[in-house]
Design a protein around this motif. Sequence first.
Motif, PDB file in Angstrom:
ATOM      1  N   LEU A   1      91.883  27.644 -19.805  1.00  0.00           N
ATOM      2  CA  LEU A   1      90.885  28.429 -19.043  1.00  0.00           C
ATOM      3  C   LEU A   1      89.357  28.340 -19.796  1.00  0.00           C
ATOM      4  O   LEU A   1      88.644  28.918 -18.956  1.00  0.00           O
ATOM      5  CB  LEU A   1      91.153  30.316 -19.593  1.00  0.00           C
ATOM      6  CG  LEU A   1      92.306  30.329 -18.781  1.00  0.00           C
ATOM      7  CD1 LEU A   1      93.071  32.172 -19.673  1.00  0.00           C
ATOM      8  CD2 LEU A   1      92.245  30.444 -17.213  1.00  0.00           C
ATOM      9  N   GLY A   2      89.242  26.722 -20.382  1.00  0.00           N
ATOM     10  CA  GLY A   2      88.206  27.116 -21.126  1.00  0.00           C
ATOM     11  C   GLY A   2      87.931  27.838 -22.131  1.00  0.00           C
ATOM     12  O   GLY A   2      86.659  27.319 -23.297  1.00  0.00           O
ATOM     13  N   TRP A   3      88.402  28.513 -23.152  1.00  0.00           N
ATOM     14  CA  TRP A   3      88.758  28.806 -24.798  1.00  0.00           C
ATOM     15  C   TRP A   3      89.365  27.255 -25.570  1.00  0.00           C
ATOM     16  O   TRP A   3      90.000  26.955 -25.274  1.00  0.00           O
ATOM     17  CB  TRP A   3      89.599  30.141 -25.084  1.00  0.00           C
ATOM     18  CG  TRP A   3      90.301  30.286 -26.330  1.00  0.00           C
ATOM     19  CD1 TRP A   3      89.168  31.261 -27.331  1.00  0.00           C
ATOM     20  CD2 TRP A   3      91.291  29.562 -27.354  1.00  0.00           C
ATOM     21  NE1 TRP A   3      89.857  31.194 -27.856  1.00  0.00           N
ATOM     22  CE2 TRP A   3      90.974  30.731 -28.199  1.00  0.00           C
ATOM     23  CE3 TRP A   3      91.752  29.025 -27.126  1.00  0.00           C
ATOM     24  CZ2 TRP A   3      91.487  30.092 -29.844  1.00  0.00           C
ATOM     25  CZ3 TRP A   3      92.448  28.239 -28.309  1.00  0.00           C
ATOM     26  CH2 TRP A   3      92.642  29.106 -29.467  1.00  0.00           C
ATOM     27  N   SER A   4      88.193  27.437 -26.441  1.00  0.00           N
ATOM     28  CA  SER A   4      88.941  26.524 -27.874  1.00  0.00           C
ATOM     29  C   SER A   4      88.548  27.227 -29.163  1.00  0.00           C
ATOM     30  O   SER A   4      87.433  28.575 -29.297  1.00  0.00           O
ATOM     31  CB  SER A   4      87.748  25.098 -27.214  1.00  0.00           C
ATOM     32  OG  SER A   4      86.365  25.655 -27.526  1.00  0.00           O
ATOM     33  N   PRO A   5      89.352  27.143 -29.602  1.00  0.00           N
ATOM     34  CA  PRO A   5      89.230  27.357 -31.573  1.00  0.00           C
ATOM     35  C   PRO A   5      87.655  26.971 -31.687  1.00  0.00           C
ATOM     36  O   PRO A   5      87.305  26.017 -31.843  1.00  0.00           O
ATOM     37  CB  PRO A   5      90.620  27.571 -31.970  1.00  0.00           C
ATOM     38  CG  PRO A   5      90.843  26.144 -31.147  1.00  0.00           C
ATOM     39  CD  PRO A   5      90.038  26.280 -30.015  1.00  0.00           C
ATOM     40  N   ARG A   6      87.446  28.199 -32.674  1.00  0.00           N
ATOM     41  CA  ARG A   6      85.916  27.480 -33.756  1.00  0.00           C
ATOM     42  C   ARG A   6      86.505  27.052 -35.258  1.00  0.00           C
ATOM     43  O   ARG A   6      85.116  26.337 -35.872  1.00  0.00           O
ATOM     44  CB  ARG A   6      84.845  28.284 -33.448  1.00  0.00           C
ATOM     45  CG  ARG A   6      84.417  28.525 -31.676  1.00  0.00           C
ATOM     46  CD  ARG A   6      83.122  29.219 -31.510  1.00  0.00           C
ATOM     47  NE  ARG A   6      81.984  28.644 -32.634  1.00  0.00           N
ATOM     48  CZ  ARG A   6      81.120  30.249 -33.159  1.00  0.00           C
ATOM     49  NH1 ARG A   6      80.291  31.135 -32.379  1.00  0.00           N
ATOM     50  NH2 ARG A   6      80.026  28.878 -33.856  1.00  0.00           N
ATOM     51  N   TRP A   7      86.888  27.654 -35.554  1.00  0.00           N
ATOM     52  CA  TRP A   7      87.820  27.147 -36.989  1.00  0.00           C
ATOM     53  C   TRP A   7      89.130  26.698 -37.723  1.00  0.00           C
ATOM     54  O   TRP A   7      89.740  26.845 -36.559  1.00  0.00           O
ATOM     55  CB  TRP A   7      87.950  29.088 -37.463  1.00  0.00           C
ATOM     56  CG  TRP A   7      87.219  29.665 -37.689  1.00  0.00           C
ATOM     57  CD1 TRP A   7      86.369  30.653 -36.770  1.00  0.00           C
ATOM     58  CD2 TRP A   7      86.067  29.778 -39.207  1.00  0.00           C
ATOM     59  NE1 TRP A   7      84.925  31.095 -36.891  1.00  0.00           N
ATOM     60  CE2 TRP A   7      85.178  30.758 -38.508  1.00  0.00           C
ATOM     61  CE3 TRP A   7      86.171  28.958 -40.344  1.00  0.00           C
ATOM     62  CZ2 TRP A   7      84.227  31.028 -39.911  1.00  0.00           C
ATOM     63  CZ3 TRP A   7      85.127  29.319 -40.949  1.00  0.00           C
ATOM     64  CH2 TRP A   7      84.637  30.448 -40.741  1.00  0.00           C
ATOM     65  N   ASN A   8      88.878  25.671 -38.600  1.00  0.00           N
ATOM     66  CA  ASN A   8      90.029  25.326 -38.442  1.00  0.00           C
ATOM     67  C   ASN A   8      90.455  25.746 -40.072  1.00  0.00           C
ATOM     68  O   ASN A   8      89.191  25.962 -41.771  1.00  0.00           O
ATOM     69  CB  ASN A   8      90.168  23.934 -38.382  1.00  0.00           C
ATOM     70  CG  ASN A   8      88.607  22.915 -39.278  1.00  0.00           C
ATOM     71  OD1 ASN A   8      88.960  22.847 -40.686  1.00  0.00           O
ATOM     72  ND2 ASN A   8      88.061  22.323 -38.685  1.00  0.00           N
ATOM     73  N   MET A   9      91.958  25.596 -40.643  1.00  0.00           N
ATOM     74  CA  MET A   9      91.997  25.647 -42.177  1.00  0.00           C
ATOM     75  C   MET A   9      90.843  25.718 -43.133  1.00  0.00           C
ATOM     76  O   MET A   9      90.657  25.765 -44.376  1.00  0.00           O
ATOM     77  CB  MET A   9      93.648  25.472 -42.439  1.00  0.00           C
ATOM     78  CG  MET A   9      94.204  25.712 -43.482  1.00  0.00           C
ATOM     79  SD  MET A   9      93.666  27.860 -43.887  1.00  0.00           S
ATOM     80  CE  MET A   9      95.379  28.127 -42.515  1.00  0.00           C
ATOM     81  N   ILE A  10      90.601  23.940 -43.182  1.00  0.00           N
ATOM     82  CA  ILE A  10      89.697  23.304 -44.030  1.00  0.00           C
ATOM     83  C   ILE A  10      87.814  23.953 -43.666  1.00  0.00           C
ATOM     84  O   ILE A  10      88.563  24.438 -44.960  1.00  0.00           O
ATOM     85  CB  ILE A  10      89.355  22.039 -43.703  1.00  0.00           C
ATOM     86  CG1 ILE A  10      91.186  21.361 -44.168  1.00  0.00           C
ATOM     87  CG2 ILE A  10      88.934  21.109 -45.312  1.00  0.00           C
ATOM     88  CD1 ILE A  10      91.826  21.642 -45.293  1.00  0.00           C
ATOM     89  N   SER A  11      87.501  23.961 -42.739  1.00  0.00           N
ATOM     90  CA  SER A  11      86.247  24.840 -43.152  1.00  0.00           C
ATOM     91  C   SER A  11      86.983  25.808 -43.295  1.00  0.00           C
ATOM     92  O   SER A  11      85.166  26.886 -43.935  1.00  0.00           O
ATOM     93  CB  SER A  11      86.354  24.416 -41.001  1.00  0.00           C
ATOM     94  OG  SER A  11      86.284  25.381 -40.673  1.00  0.00           O
ATOM     95  N   PHE A  12      87.574  26.644 -42.941  1.00  0.00           N
ATOM     96  CA  PHE A  12      88.027  28.243 -43.537  1.00  0.00           C
ATOM     97  C   PHE A  12      87.819  28.289 -45.076  1.00  0.00           C
ATOM     98  O   PHE A  12      87.310  28.427 -45.786  1.00  0.00           O
ATOM     99  CB  PHE A  12      88.585  28.903 -42.935  1.00  0.00           C
ATOM    100  CG  PHE A  12      89.457  29.779 -43.849  1.00  0.00           C
ATOM    101  CD1 PHE A  12      88.799  31.446 -43.106  1.00  0.00           C
ATOM    102  CD2 PHE A  12      89.966  30.639 -44.441  1.00  0.00           C
ATOM    103  CE1 PHE A  12      88.884  32.296 -43.757  1.00  0.00           C
ATOM    104  CE2 PHE A  12      90.565  31.779 -44.991  1.00  0.00           C
ATOM    105  CZ  PHE A  12      89.758  32.622 -44.672  1.00  0.00           C
ATOM    106  N   SER A  13      88.913  27.354 -45.750  1.00  0.00           N
ATOM    107  CA  SER A  13      88.805  27.454 -47.473  1.00  0.00           C
ATOM    108  C   SER A  13      87.825  26.947 -47.850  1.00  0.00           C
ATOM    109  O   SER A  13      87.594  27.291 -49.033  1.00  0.00           O
ATOM    110  CB  SER A  13      89.606  26.121 -47.486  1.00  0.00           C
ATOM    111  OG  SER A  13      89.847  24.406 -47.224  1.00  0.00           O
TER     112      SER A  13
END
Length: 270
Positions: free
Chosen positions: A253-265
């Motif tokens: 549908l065109g959605w994609s996540p912007r975050w991942n666990m490493i960038s968040f950490s």
Amino acid sequence: MNLAGHSVWVIGAGFLGSALADACRAAGARVLTIDPNAVATLRGSAADESLLRHALTRLEPDMVFCCAATRGGSADAYREAYLAPVQHLAALLRGTRVVFCSSTSVYAGCGGEVVNEDTPARAESGRARVLLEAESVVMQQGGVVARLSSLYGPGRCELVRRFMQGLPCLPGPPERRLNYLHRDDAVSALMLLGTQPWLSHGLYNVSGESFTWQTIYRMLEATFNMEYELRESAPSVRGVSDMWVDAARLLHLGWSPRWNMISFSREWKG
């Protein structure tokens, strides 16, 4: 995303619902929130039909997001938080898009398999049976079910917290598959599902990334240049899932996540 002219209810104003309500307001929508415990427009349970009737006098919605949470609890708590509200919504509202937040836990995957929306759900607990019944009510009314994987976000991530504090890691074997979703990515997915005029399906997995238990801890070690002793914690009362969650239907549908666990950490302030 422009929601100017839209009227939105958000049922549940906790970790996810409050962020979703803020995002809808920022996009131009008029928003009414309902929650028995958190700060909300109306303080009370959406299991109370009279409260929902009162909400209609305040704001008639064209979009409803059900983001309730029980923080565990019994099957009865799940009925009050999830099933009763969608049953009332089905009776009170016609032609209103309802997006219901469910959980990928209904797959109860324990063998490392890939699960998508065609994978049979396994109602192995009373709580899972209630969730599946609520999903059925929503989809029979033409609504959308979003099965979310484990949420993390500002100040909240059990995996990273344990690592940073040197606590025993999550339960399960090192090859256990984990699935995570940042709260803000969940918000963008829900808003997309709420505003799509025509959806070919009513059920969507929402998951940001998957990795094995061992892989993520080794990645965190490399990121912070520190060693972490892999000591398994006691099993969770909710059981231990082990599966890859496939969110391809939503990605299409065109959605994609912007975050991942490493960038968040790297931004962790828990």
